[in-house]
Design a protein around this motif. Structure first.
Motif, PDB file in Angstrom:
ATOM      1  N   LYS A   1     -75.734 -22.565  21.509  1.00 55.18           N
ATOM      2  CA  LYS A   1     -75.423 -21.136  21.304  1.00 55.18           C
ATOM      3  C   LYS A   1     -75.866 -20.659  19.927  1.00 55.18           C
ATOM      4  O   LYS A   1     -76.142 -21.460  19.034  1.00 55.18           O
ATOM      5  CB  LYS A   1     -73.914 -20.937  21.436  1.00 55.18           C
ATOM      6  CG  LYS A   1     -73.383 -21.280  22.809  1.00 55.18           C
ATOM      7  CD  LYS A   1     -72.190 -20.401  23.155  1.00 55.18           C
ATOM      8  CE  LYS A   1     -71.817 -20.527  24.612  1.00 55.18           C
ATOM      9  NZ  LYS A   1     -70.691 -21.433  24.813  1.00 55.18           N
ATOM     10  N   LYS A   2     -75.894 -19.326  19.780  1.00 59.02           N
ATOM     11  CA  LYS A   2     -76.300 -18.780  18.482  1.00 59.02           C
ATOM     12  C   LYS A   2     -75.128 -18.806  17.494  1.00 59.02           C
ATOM     13  O   LYS A   2     -73.958 -18.866  17.900  1.00 59.02           O
ATOM     14  CB  LYS A   2     -76.868 -17.378  18.632  1.00 59.02           C
ATOM     15  CG  LYS A   2     -75.903 -16.373  19.170  1.00 59.02           C
ATOM     16  CD  LYS A   2     -76.595 -15.042  19.344  1.00 59.02           C
ATOM     17  CE  LYS A   2     -75.623 -14.056  19.975  1.00 59.02           C
ATOM     18  NZ  LYS A   2     -76.253 -12.801  20.328  1.00 59.02           N
ATOM     19  N   PHE A   3     -75.482 -18.726  16.227  1.00 57.98           N
ATOM     20  CA  PHE A   3     -74.493 -18.761  15.146  1.00 57.98           C
ATOM     21  C   PHE A   3     -74.816 -17.641  14.175  1.00 57.98           C
ATOM     22  O   PHE A   3     -75.965 -17.285  13.964  1.00 57.98           O
ATOM     23  CB  PHE A   3     -74.580 -20.123  14.445  1.00 57.98           C
ATOM     24  CG  PHE A   3     -74.032 -20.118  13.039  1.00 57.98           C
ATOM     25  CD1 PHE A   3     -72.695 -20.420  12.806  1.00 57.98           C
ATOM     26  CD2 PHE A   3     -74.845 -19.802  11.952  1.00 57.98           C
ATOM     27  CE1 PHE A   3     -72.183 -20.412  11.497  1.00 57.98           C
ATOM     28  CE2 PHE A   3     -74.327 -19.787  10.651  1.00 57.98           C
ATOM     29  CZ  PHE A   3     -73.005 -20.094  10.430  1.00 57.98           C
ATOM     30  N   GLU A   4     -73.759 -17.089  13.549  1.00 59.16           N
ATOM     31  CA  GLU A   4     -73.954 -16.142  12.446  1.00 59.16           C
ATOM     32  C   GLU A   4     -72.829 -16.361  11.454  1.00 59.16           C
ATOM     33  O   GLU A   4     -71.667 -16.505  11.868  1.00 59.16           O
ATOM     34  CB  GLU A   4     -73.939 -14.696  12.975  1.00 59.16           C
ATOM     35  CG  GLU A   4     -74.186 -13.682  11.883  1.00 59.16           C
ATOM     36  CD  GLU A   4     -74.449 -12.266  12.417  1.00 59.16           C
ATOM     37  OE1 GLU A   4     -75.050 -12.114  13.494  1.00 59.16           O
ATOM     38  OE2 GLU A   4     -74.032 -11.328  11.723  1.00 59.16           O
ATOM     39  N   GLY A   5     -73.151 -16.438  10.185  1.00 59.33           N
ATOM     40  CA  GLY A   5     -72.095 -16.657   9.203  1.00 59.33           C
ATOM     41  C   GLY A   5     -72.622 -16.645   7.790  1.00 59.33           C
ATOM     42  O   GLY A   5     -73.800 -16.407   7.552  1.00 59.33           O
ATOM     43  N   LYS A   6     -71.702 -16.867   6.857  1.00 58.81           N
ATOM     44  CA  LYS A   6     -72.100 -16.949   5.444  1.00 58.81           C
ATOM     45  C   LYS A   6     -71.387 -18.113   4.770  1.00 58.81           C
ATOM     46  O   LYS A   6     -70.269 -18.476   5.166  1.00 58.81           O
ATOM     47  CB  LYS A   6     -71.834 -15.640   4.718  1.00 58.81           C
ATOM     48  CG  LYS A   6     -70.403 -15.202   4.733  1.00 58.81           C
ATOM     49  CD  LYS A   6     -70.229 -13.878   4.009  1.00 58.81           C
ATOM     50  CE  LYS A   6     -68.824 -13.347   4.295  1.00 58.81           C
ATOM     51  NZ  LYS A   6     -68.457 -12.183   3.508  1.00 58.81           N
ATOM     52  N   ALA A   7     -72.055 -18.670   3.788  1.00 53.65           N
ATOM     53  CA  ALA A   7     -71.488 -19.799   3.049  1.00 53.65           C
ATOM     54  C   ALA A   7     -72.232 -19.908   1.729  1.00 53.65           C
ATOM     55  O   ALA A   7     -73.337 -19.371   1.586  1.00 53.65           O
ATOM     56  CB  ALA A   7     -71.666 -21.091   3.843  1.00 53.65           C
ATOM     57  N   ILE A   8     -71.618 -20.601   0.778  1.00 51.81           N
ATOM     58  CA  ILE A   8     -72.325 -20.841  -0.480  1.00 51.81           C
ATOM     59  C   ILE A   8     -73.403 -21.899  -0.251  1.00 51.81           C
ATOM     60  O   ILE A   8     -73.142 -22.936   0.360  1.00 51.81           O
ATOM     61  CB  ILE A   8     -71.343 -21.258  -1.600  1.00 51.81           C
ATOM     62  CG1 ILE A   8     -70.452 -20.057  -1.935  1.00 51.81           C
ATOM     63  CG2 ILE A   8     -72.099 -21.744  -2.835  1.00 51.81           C
ATOM     64  CD1 ILE A   8     -69.398 -20.293  -2.967  1.00 51.81           C
ATOM     65  N   ASN A   9     -74.604 -21.560  -0.668  1.00 52.04           N
ATOM     66  CA  ASN A   9     -75.726 -22.491  -0.661  1.00 52.04           C
ATOM     67  C   ASN A   9     -76.260 -22.552  -2.092  1.00 52.04           C
ATOM     68  O   ASN A   9     -75.780 -21.821  -2.971  1.00 52.04           O
ATOM     69  CB  ASN A   9     -76.830 -22.015   0.283  1.00 52.04           C
ATOM     70  CG  ASN A   9     -76.646 -22.485   1.735  1.00 52.04           C
ATOM     71  OD1 ASN A   9     -77.464 -22.204   2.610  1.00 52.04           O
ATOM     72  ND2 ASN A   9     -75.581 -23.199   2.030  1.00 52.04           N
TER      73      ASN A   9
END
Ligand SMILES: Cc1cc2nc3c(=O)[nH]c(=O)nc-3n(C[C@H](O)[C@H](O)[C@H](O)COP(=O)(O)O)c2cc1C
Length: 132
Positions: A88-96
């Motif tokens: 499935k698709k994913f969408e998100g944010k995180a520290i990189n």
């Protein structure tokens, strides 16, 4: 009639040419991995270099995990891992982290590239910040 790439550009070669121009010139970073469990990078565009500092030639064969570090939210990565496992698709944010170690907020989507029902690759569309 719904206008899709197929209806607007029915010639496969023209569609391919369009997709190449799009990927190479996108303002958003584009990263493609193979469909293996590790997800090895097979393509990165120029905007990926601008965003992360990594030259595409250096990251081919690596996994996007190279962008992660101490402050990367494990829960977000777990959510991405489940999406990958279930196709499935994913969408998100995180520290990189950029190549020089500077942390930033990665906001990204990951989608399967399917041929029929088979997932052949994964594509990520990435940008800095938290707004779409
Ligand atoms: C197409 C694609 C793009 C990805 N992009 C990112 C990214 O931008 N930032 C990130 O932290 N993880 C990203 N990942 C997730 C990691 O590559 C990896 O799947 C995740 O860390 C889970 O594996 P691990 O348990 O070995 O860490 C991406 C994965 C895929 C398949």
């Amino acid at each position: 009639m719904a206008y899709t790439i197929e209806t607007s550009l029915p010639e496969t070669e023209t569609s391919l040419a369009l997709l190449k121009v799009l990927a190479e010139n996108s303002f958003d970073s584009i990263l493609v991995t193979d469909a293996s469990a590790k997800g090895k990078i097979i393509y990165a565009n120029k905007a990926f270099k601008k965003l992360t500092g990594h030259d595409p030639s250096e990251v081919i064969g690596e996994t996007p995990r190279i962008l992660q570090g101490a402050a990367t939210d494990k829960k977000v990565i777990d959510r991405l891992t489940s999406a990958l496992k279930s196709g499935k698709k994913f969408e998100g944010k995180a520290i990189n982290y950029k190549k020089d170690g500077t942390p930033f907020i990665m906001y990204w989507r990951v989608l399967p590239i399917k041929v029929g029902k088979k997932i052949e690759a994964w594509i990520a569309i990435q940008r800095e910040g938290s707004v779409i």
